[in-house]
Every structure is written in structure tokens, then in C-alpha cells.
Scaffold this motif. Sequence first.
Motif, PDB file in Angstrom:
ATOM      1  N   ASP A 142       0.845  -1.188   0.000  1.00  0.00           N
ATOM      2  CA  ASP A 142       0.000   0.000   0.000  1.00  0.00           C
ATOM      3  C   ASP A 142       0.881   1.239   0.000  1.00  0.00           C
ATOM      4  N   ASN A 143       0.595   2.218   0.852  1.00  0.00           N
ATOM      5  CA  ASN A 143       1.500   3.354   0.997  1.00  0.00           C
ATOM      6  C   ASN A 143       2.235   3.331   2.331  1.00  0.00           C
ATOM      7  N   VAL A 144       1.745   2.557   3.299  1.00  0.00           N
ATOM      8  CA  VAL A 144       2.391   2.509   4.609  1.00  0.00           C
ATOM      9  C   VAL A 144       3.704   1.721   4.542  1.00  0.00           C
ATOM     10  N   ILE A 145       3.687   0.547   3.914  1.00  0.00           N
ATOM     11  CA  ILE A 145       4.873  -0.310   3.898  1.00  0.00           C
ATOM     12  C   ILE A 145       6.050   0.373   3.179  1.00  0.00           C
ATOM     13  N   PRO A 146       5.849   0.927   1.961  1.00  0.00           N
ATOM     14  CA  PRO A 146       6.973   1.627   1.334  1.00  0.00           C
ATOM     15  C   PRO A 146       7.490   2.799   2.167  1.00  0.00           C
ATOM     16  N   THR A 147       6.565   3.544   2.784  1.00  0.00           N
ATOM     17  CA  THR A 147       6.982   4.671   3.629  1.00  0.00           C
ATOM     18  C   THR A 147       7.857   4.198   4.774  1.00  0.00           C
ATOM     19  N   MET A 148       7.473   3.095   5.412  1.00  0.00           N
ATOM     20  CA  MET A 148       8.269   2.547   6.508  1.00  0.00           C
ATOM     21  C   MET A 148       9.635   2.075   6.014  1.00  0.00           C
ATOM     22  N   LEU A 149       9.676   1.461   4.858  1.00  0.00           N
ATOM     23  CA  LEU A 149      10.942   0.957   4.323  1.00  0.00           C
ATOM     24  C   LEU A 149      11.888   2.099   3.951  1.00  0.00           C
ATOM     25  N   VAL A 150      11.326   3.226   3.504  1.00  0.00           N
ATOM     26  CA  VAL A 150      12.158   4.416   3.263  1.00  0.00           C
ATOM     27  C   VAL A 150      12.685   4.960   4.587  1.00  0.00           C
ATOM     28  N   GLN A 208       2.661   6.299 -11.795  1.00  0.00           N
ATOM     29  CA  GLN A 208       3.902   5.544 -12.019  1.00  0.00           C
ATOM     30  C   GLN A 208       4.838   5.635 -10.817  1.00  0.00           C
ATOM     31  N   GLN A 209       4.938   6.796 -10.194  1.00  0.00           N
ATOM     32  CA  GLN A 209       5.764   6.923  -8.982  1.00  0.00           C
ATOM     33  C   GLN A 209       5.225   6.021  -7.874  1.00  0.00           C
ATOM     34  N   ALA A 210       3.916   6.096  -7.643  1.00  0.00           N
ATOM     35  CA  ALA A 210       3.308   5.287  -6.577  1.00  0.00           C
ATOM     36  C   ALA A 210       3.490   3.805  -6.847  1.00  0.00           C
ATOM     37  N   THR A 211       3.311   3.394  -8.103  1.00  0.00           N
ATOM     38  CA  THR A 211       3.473   1.988  -8.461  1.00  0.00           C
ATOM     39  C   THR A 211       4.912   1.536  -8.257  1.00  0.00           C
ATOM     40  N   THR A 212       5.861   2.408  -8.577  1.00  0.00           N
ATOM     41  CA  THR A 212       7.278   2.077  -8.391  1.00  0.00           C
ATOM     42  C   THR A 212       7.595   1.867  -6.913  1.00  0.00           C
ATOM     43  N   LEU A 213       7.092   2.742  -6.061  1.00  0.00           N
ATOM     44  CA  LEU A 213       7.320   2.596  -4.621  1.00  0.00           C
ATOM     45  C   LEU A 213       6.682   1.307  -4.090  1.00  0.00           C
ATOM     46  N   ARG A 214       5.485   1.019  -4.530  1.00  0.00           N
ATOM     47  CA  ARG A 214       4.801  -0.194  -4.080  1.00  0.00           C
ATOM     48  C   ARG A 214       5.520  -1.448  -4.571  1.00  0.00           C
ATOM     49  N   ALA A 215       5.978  -1.422  -5.822  1.00  0.00           N
ATOM     50  CA  ALA A 215       6.718  -2.569  -6.366  1.00  0.00           C
ATOM     51  C   ALA A 215       8.039  -2.763  -5.626  1.00  0.00           C
ATOM     52  N   ASP A 234       4.672  -7.988   6.642  1.00  0.00           N
ATOM     53  CA  ASP A 234       3.754  -6.938   6.212  1.00  0.00           C
ATOM     54  C   ASP A 234       2.975  -6.386   7.407  1.00  0.00           C
ATOM     55  N   VAL A 235       2.389  -7.277   8.186  1.00  0.00           N
ATOM     56  CA  VAL A 235       1.577  -6.846   9.336  1.00  0.00           C
ATOM     57  C   VAL A 235       2.447  -6.102  10.345  1.00  0.00           C
ATOM     58  N   TYR A 236       3.659  -6.604  10.578  1.00  0.00           N
ATOM     59  CA  TYR A 236       4.583  -5.943  11.514  1.00  0.00           C
ATOM     60  C   TYR A 236       4.867  -4.504  11.071  1.00  0.00           C
ATOM     61  N   LEU A 237       5.253  -4.325   9.808  1.00  0.00           N
ATOM     62  CA  LEU A 237       5.607  -2.988   9.325  1.00  0.00           C
ATOM     63  C   LEU A 237       4.388  -2.071   9.338  1.00  0.00           C
ATOM     64  N   TRP A 238       3.217  -2.604   8.984  1.00  0.00           N
ATOM     65  CA  TRP A 238       2.000  -1.785   8.949  1.00  0.00           C
ATOM     66  C   TRP A 238       1.638  -1.322  10.350  1.00  0.00           C
ATOM     67  N   ARG A 251       4.191   7.223  13.300  1.00  0.00           N
ATOM     68  CA  ARG A 251       2.885   7.704  12.846  1.00  0.00           C
ATOM     69  C   ARG A 251       2.980   9.115  12.266  1.00  0.00           C
ATOM     70  N   LYS A 252       3.994   9.856  12.678  1.00  0.00           N
ATOM     71  CA  LYS A 252       4.156  11.237  12.224  1.00  0.00           C
ATOM     72  C   LYS A 252       4.879  11.333  10.884  1.00  0.00           C
ATOM     73  N   VAL A 253       5.440  10.218  10.425  1.00  0.00           N
ATOM     74  CA  VAL A 253       6.199  10.231   9.169  1.00  0.00           C
ATOM     75  C   VAL A 253       5.227  10.440   8.005  1.00  0.00           C
ATOM     76  N   PRO A 254       5.467  11.447   7.149  1.00  0.00           N
ATOM     77  CA  PRO A 254       4.560  11.668   6.002  1.00  0.00           C
ATOM     78  C   PRO A 254       4.573  10.457   5.060  1.00  0.00           C
ATOM     79  N   ARG A 255       3.384   9.997   4.701  1.00  0.00           N
ATOM     80  CA  ARG A 255       3.280   8.867   3.770  1.00  0.00           C
ATOM     81  C   ARG A 255       2.970   9.382   2.373  1.00  0.00           C
ATOM     82  N   PHE A 256       3.474   8.687   1.382  1.00  0.00           N
ATOM     83  CA  PHE A 256       3.141   9.121   0.028  1.00  0.00           C
ATOM     84  C   PHE A 256       1.654   8.917  -0.210  1.00  0.00           C
TER      85      PHE A 256
END
Length: 361
Positions: A268-276, A300-307, A335-339, A348-353
Amino acid sequence: MSFLTPEIERAPFPTGSVVEAVRTSCREFISSSPIKISGKGIEDFLTGLNKLQYMEFSDDITIKMPLRFETVHDEMNFITMIDLLNFGSGYRVPLHELAGRGAFDTIRFGAMSFHIGGKPMTAETFKNMTVFEVAETFQLPIDREVRHETLDFVTMTQPTALRPLADGITSVLNTTGEYLVNNGYKDLSDFIMKHVQQNPQNANSLVNHFSQHFPGLFDKYWFEGDANPVYLYKKSQIIVYHLWCTFKEQLPELFDFKDINTLTIFSDNVIPTMLVELNIIQIPEAWQEQITANQDLNVQQATTLRAAAVVACDDIVNASKTTGPVPDMTTGGLDVYLWRLGKVGDYRKVPRFQLKETVMF
């Protein structure tokens, strides 16, 4: 919200296993992207992992609610509806401002309104839902009164920032209901049970079954200039994962999927944000500036981050076998851990894409 964009319509349904298509296409897709996955970031993450916290947070409690269901079919409809509508992450800011809750809690609230209010989760109900019924059920303010610019004492109705989200929910419910009605299914549980009775204990088969029939799950893209499409199918996989979590003990002969650990993460958008944030995924500075400024990325940007998140998490699980305190790590558990980690403390304060124009996450 018209969610079948040209990129989605251009991409064919994958041949063979959907899950394998996700895994291989994501790795190919990011190989020519500006995103990098850090081997050192993965090693640092695993060596610094708190095993007790991981064991606690990798247990998916988000789908467990203190509700009483008359039948297994009622519970199955409830869980599947939540995951089918598990999108709207790009509306996080206006949702908190106007509805007082985030995207996932909004969808959960709507499902509970169906259940507690006795509104049937049937194919016919979904097919005929209007945006106004959706707004009432999910408590989404979709219109507001504004004063006329020149005429005193005259007010006009304008759509709020949440109207497109309500339109998206309506579209997904309508198209799902249409498919079910047209193919003789009375509800989602009927669609599921008829399949698993013929294909028991097979997660991949059920992911394929969901992915190819419901437009609200067509999480596939083929961008101009690319040699091949890329597949994500986040919601199809998380539906199957939650069916396994919920019914593997109640109905093990059908839902104790032997191949559950072959699924990818549910990107989704949470997992890539956490990995960044964890320095595992490295992205261009210009992208980070957009994210920090709460500007929508393009598809395309969002898909790249999710991929990239799919690939990075596969790499983390593989590396965990010899590094860190959790050698039996799985993609679902990670996945569940990172989410869940992304919902606590400073994370929680980290901006998500964000990407508003989608019903896929």
C-alpha cells in the motif's frame, strides 16, 4: 471516480499464478527505476529487530473485532468487504479533518454500520448502492453549504474533498455487485465458498479467482514505454490472507492454505513509507520532497514505490533465515509488523506518500 485508468486497462490479466506474476514483474519493473534497495539497510533492520515486538506486531489483530456473527457466511462477507474497500489512503488528511478518522478506520466503520444496522451485504445491495447511501453508511460528509459570492442570504451546495472517495467506494461496490449478480452469486461468501470447495487449502488459486473478476481488484499497470506490465494485486492477496487468519481453525479443510507463505506483501502506501524511513528503500530527493509536502505522486511513482516494497520485503524474508532473531519470518507476518509499526509512536508522524485517484490502496 473512474478507477480503470489507461494503465490498468492496457495491462492484460497475468497468465498462470497471479502471485508469481506480482513477484517477478515487480523485480523487473524496479530494475530500471530510480529506486534502490539497500542490502546494508536490510542487514541493519534485521540485526536491530526486537523479537518480542516483532512477534506481537506480526499478529494481525486489525481484522478481529468484538462482533457477533450469526453464521460463518456473515463473518466472511464482513471481512471480505473491509478488504475489498481497503483504499483511500490518499485521503488521510481530509478524512481526519472532516470525518475524524483515517482511511482504514473509515472502511471498518462502514462495514460495522452494515453489520450492526442489519443492512444485508448481498450482491443486490452492492449493485444498487448510491453515493448518498455510502456517505450515510460510512459517515462521509460529501457536500457542504457555501454562501453565494454575490447574492446575500443565498447558499449553494459544493462537494467536499471526500466526495471522490465516496464515489470510489460506490463504484467498487456497484461493479462487485454487478459481477456477482450476473454470475449467479448471492454474495461474496457464496463466491468464495463455491471456489474453495472445488480448490481447498489453495491460497494461490483463490487469489487468482478474486483478481480476474472484480474491477475493484484490477491492481495491474502497463506504462507507456515499458516492455512489460507490472502487477501488485494488494487487495486480492490481503483478502485471502485474512480469510486464512480467520477460518484456518474454524474450517481447516478449506482455509488452512498450505501455500499461504508464498504470497507477497500487500503493498500500500504505509509499507513503502516505513521501508524508506528504515533506510531499506532509497528514493530520489525530489520524490521525498513531494511526499513531505503532502503532494500527490503520479500513478507511475506510486506503483514504483509499491513494487519496490514487494521486492525489498522478499529480500528481507530471505535474509532473515541467516540474519537476525526471526529465522521463520514470512511475508505476511512482515507486512503486518511494518503496517502496525507505522501506526505507533514517532512513525505515525512520518509523512506517507499519497495518491488519491486510485481504489487499489
